[in-house]
Motif scaffolding. Structure first.
Motif, mmCIF file in Angstrom:
data_model
loop_
_atom_site.group_PDB
_atom_site.id
_atom_site.type_symbol
_atom_site.label_atom_id
_atom_site.label_comp_id
_atom_site.label_asym_id
_atom_site.label_seq_id
_atom_site.Cartn_x
_atom_site.Cartn_y
_atom_site.Cartn_z
ATOM 1 N N ASN A 170 51.177 -5.024 -26.434
ATOM 2 C CA ASN A 170 49.798 -4.621 -26.153
ATOM 3 C C ASN A 170 48.811 -5.136 -27.187
ATOM 4 O O ASN A 170 47.620 -4.825 -27.121
ATOM 5 C CB ASN A 170 49.697 -3.093 -26.050
ATOM 6 N N SER A 171 49.285 -5.947 -28.144
ATOM 7 C CA SER A 171 48.399 -6.462 -29.197
ATOM 8 C C SER A 171 47.874 -7.860 -28.913
ATOM 9 O O SER A 171 46.989 -8.341 -29.618
ATOM 10 C CB SER A 171 49.126 -6.468 -30.545
ATOM 11 N N ARG A 219 53.060 -1.061 -39.356
ATOM 12 C CA ARG A 219 52.455 -0.810 -38.055
ATOM 13 C C ARG A 219 51.219 -1.696 -37.859
ATOM 14 O O ARG A 219 50.575 -2.101 -38.834
ATOM 15 C CB ARG A 219 52.062 0.664 -37.910
ATOM 16 N N TRP A 221 47.722 -2.431 -34.964
ATOM 17 C CA TRP A 221 46.946 -1.951 -33.826
ATOM 18 C C TRP A 221 45.862 -2.960 -33.490
ATOM 19 O O TRP A 221 45.523 -3.824 -34.287
ATOM 20 C CB TRP A 221 46.349 -0.568 -34.088
ATOM 21 N N GLU A 282 43.911 3.879 -37.878
ATOM 22 C CA GLU A 282 44.827 3.596 -36.773
ATOM 23 C C GLU A 282 44.802 4.690 -35.718
ATOM 24 O O GLU A 282 44.781 4.420 -34.513
ATOM 25 C CB GLU A 282 46.253 3.425 -37.304
ATOM 26 N N THR A 283 44.785 5.935 -36.140
ATOM 27 C CA THR A 283 44.793 7.058 -35.203
ATOM 28 C C THR A 283 43.604 6.996 -34.260
ATOM 29 O O THR A 283 43.733 7.244 -33.055
ATOM 30 C CB THR A 283 44.779 8.396 -35.971
ATOM 31 N N TRP A 285 41.870 4.350 -33.237
ATOM 32 C CA TRP A 285 41.916 3.250 -32.283
ATOM 33 C C TRP A 285 43.050 3.389 -31.276
ATOM 34 O O TRP A 285 42.993 2.795 -30.192
ATOM 35 C CB TRP A 285 42.021 1.920 -33.022
ATOM 36 N N GLN A 286 44.072 4.136 -31.616
ATOM 37 C CA GLN A 286 45.180 4.310 -30.686
ATOM 38 C C GLN A 286 45.038 5.558 -29.834
ATOM 39 O O GLN A 286 45.879 5.833 -28.984
ATOM 40 C CB GLN A 286 46.509 4.328 -31.452
ATOM 41 N N SER A 287 43.959 6.297 -30.034
ATOM 42 C CA SER A 287 43.710 7.483 -29.218
ATOM 43 C C SER A 287 43.285 7.057 -27.816
ATOM 44 O O SER A 287 42.480 6.136 -27.657
ATOM 45 C CB SER A 287 42.608 8.343 -29.850
#
Length: 420
Positions: A170-171, A219, A221, A282-283, A285-287
């Motif tokens: 997904n990147s 990790r 994102w 990161e949290t 943008w991945q929400s």
């Protein structure tokens, strides 16, 4: 990787924009220092004769007593390209014309190109202050996705791999994503684990996004925003202009209290900034419920002209090469972003051509130097050039000399370099 896509943008430059930037600034030829140049770029493999080798990125590593190594990325345009991440042979460090190249870190890393445990197609590099070389491998051979893109980190003292990170599906977009910029940020000096971690920021020009990799957590994102897409305004002004999105990425100096990430698309005249703290979250943008961030992405202003590669020094000066106009410009991050605030720091059409790699490295004295990989743009559309014509050259200058408009000096074998 279809490198001809990049050159399409070069043909849509207007001289009107150049005059806007150069108001009241005399164009005086800047004598940039030539480290190496190639009229015949050979990778030392007879079977590869006739292939096109198009280096796109450069980095200079300084060691003790002025020792240096020059790194080049040569994305694979065919399966027969023998290696894709190269260094100038140590015995040729002082050779200006056509120095020999060898694979880094060894030949085994490059054969065969569809072996995903090696290096498929290196496209971007970055040398940090902890003697590490970061490498972005696109995983493509001539736009065919053979392996997932990956980020490799090498110890430059031992020339050994430290870390490998394959980008999750997904990147990136297979066969489409082209990575046009890489910058790495380390924690402040004295911070524990400073040389164990670091964050890499990678521009995906044709995927219209930014990839963030935290090496300490392992990790990554992806971030997308409307400002990372091709400028619709530019398309209206210059129909048919390139569909490249976010083309550059640079970051504020580490000692700044409030830091920003800067970028622009290839066909736009604007520069954009966004708080680095938001990019690093990161949290957020991945929400699945990412809130509107439009207010955080701010257009600084317009320079009135396209520029390609950019890089920011530790004094907050943002350097950028002007497409096909033979010039480098600089903007002080503490000032407004208008044509009146932008300074032309180098003009040399014979040397500053199509700059695909622009870096700032510290020499053995700790001074910042700007290095550019400048290529003859006709090569990127498959044109055949005269045998003795210079196709690629690595040129450099201390950033202090650029800002102060003093004669260029560099630390890499300074007494033997040429200004020719």
């Amino acid at each position: 990787m279809d490198l001809s896509k990049i050159l399409v943008s070069v043909t849509f430059v207007t001289l009107v924009g150049l005059f806007d930037v150069l108001q009241g600034q005399p164009l005086v030829l800047k004598d940039l220092r030539t480290l190496h140049r190639w009229s015949n770029l050979s990778l030392g493999d007879d079977q590869a004769k006739g292939n096109r080798f198009l280096p796109v990125d450069v980095d200079i590593e300084y060691g003790d007593e002025g020792r240096h190594r020059t790194f080049l990325t040569i994305p694979r345009l065919s399966m027969t390209t023998p290696f894709t991440l190269a260094t100038v042979v140590a015995d040729d460090n002082d050779v200006i014309e056509n120095p020999r190249l060898e694979p880094y870190p060894s030949e085994e890393w490059h054969l065969p190109p569809n072996n995903c445990s090696g290096i498929t197609s290196a496209i971007r590099t970055y040398i940090d202050e902890c003697w590490r070389l970061w490498v972005v491998d696109s995983g493509q051979v001539n736009s065919i996705q053979l392996c997932p893109p990956q980020i490799l980190t090498f110890d430059l003292v031992k020339d050994e791999l430290i870390q490998r990170h394959s980008l999750p599906p997904n990147s990136y977009t297979p066969n489409v994503s082209i990575f046009t910029a890489l910058v790495v940020d380390l924690a402040e000096s004295g911070t524990p684990n400073r040389c164990l971690g670091g964050k890499a920021y990678i521009a995906d020009a044709w995927g219209y996004g930014l990839i963030v990799f935290d090496s300490l957590t392992g990790r990554s994102w992806r971030i997308e925003h409307e400002f990372m897409k091709p400028s619709t305004v530019a398309e209206l002004v210059r129909p048919g202009s390139s569909q490249a999105g976010i083309f550059t990425v640079s970051i504020s100096p580490s000692e700044m209290e409030e830091r920003f990430l800067y970028f622009h698309t290839l066909n736009a005249f604007n520069e954009v900034k966004v708080p680095l703290s938001l990019i690093n979250n990161e949290t957020f943008w991945q929400s699945p419920n990412v809130t509107d961030v439009t207010g955080h992405f701010r257009i600084l202003g317009t320079r009135g002209i396209q520029c390609e590669s950019e890089v920011m020094d530790q004094s907050g000066n943002l350097f950028c090469s002007l497409i096909s106009l033979g010039a480098l410009i600089s903007w002080d991050g503490k000032s407004k972003y208008t044509a009146d605030d932008i300074q032309v720091v180098a003009f040399n059409p014979q040397k500053i051509k199509f700059v695909t790699g622009l870096k700032i490295n510290r020499n053995a004295k700790g001074e910042e130097e700007l290095w550019a990989l400048s290529s003859e743009p006709r090569l990127f559309v498959g044109a055949a050039l005269p045998e003795k014509e210079v196709k690629f050259q690595i040129i450099g200058c201390r950033t202090a000399d650029l800002i102060a408009n003093t004669p260029c000096t560099v630390g890499a074998r300074n007494t033997t370099l040429t200004s020719a």
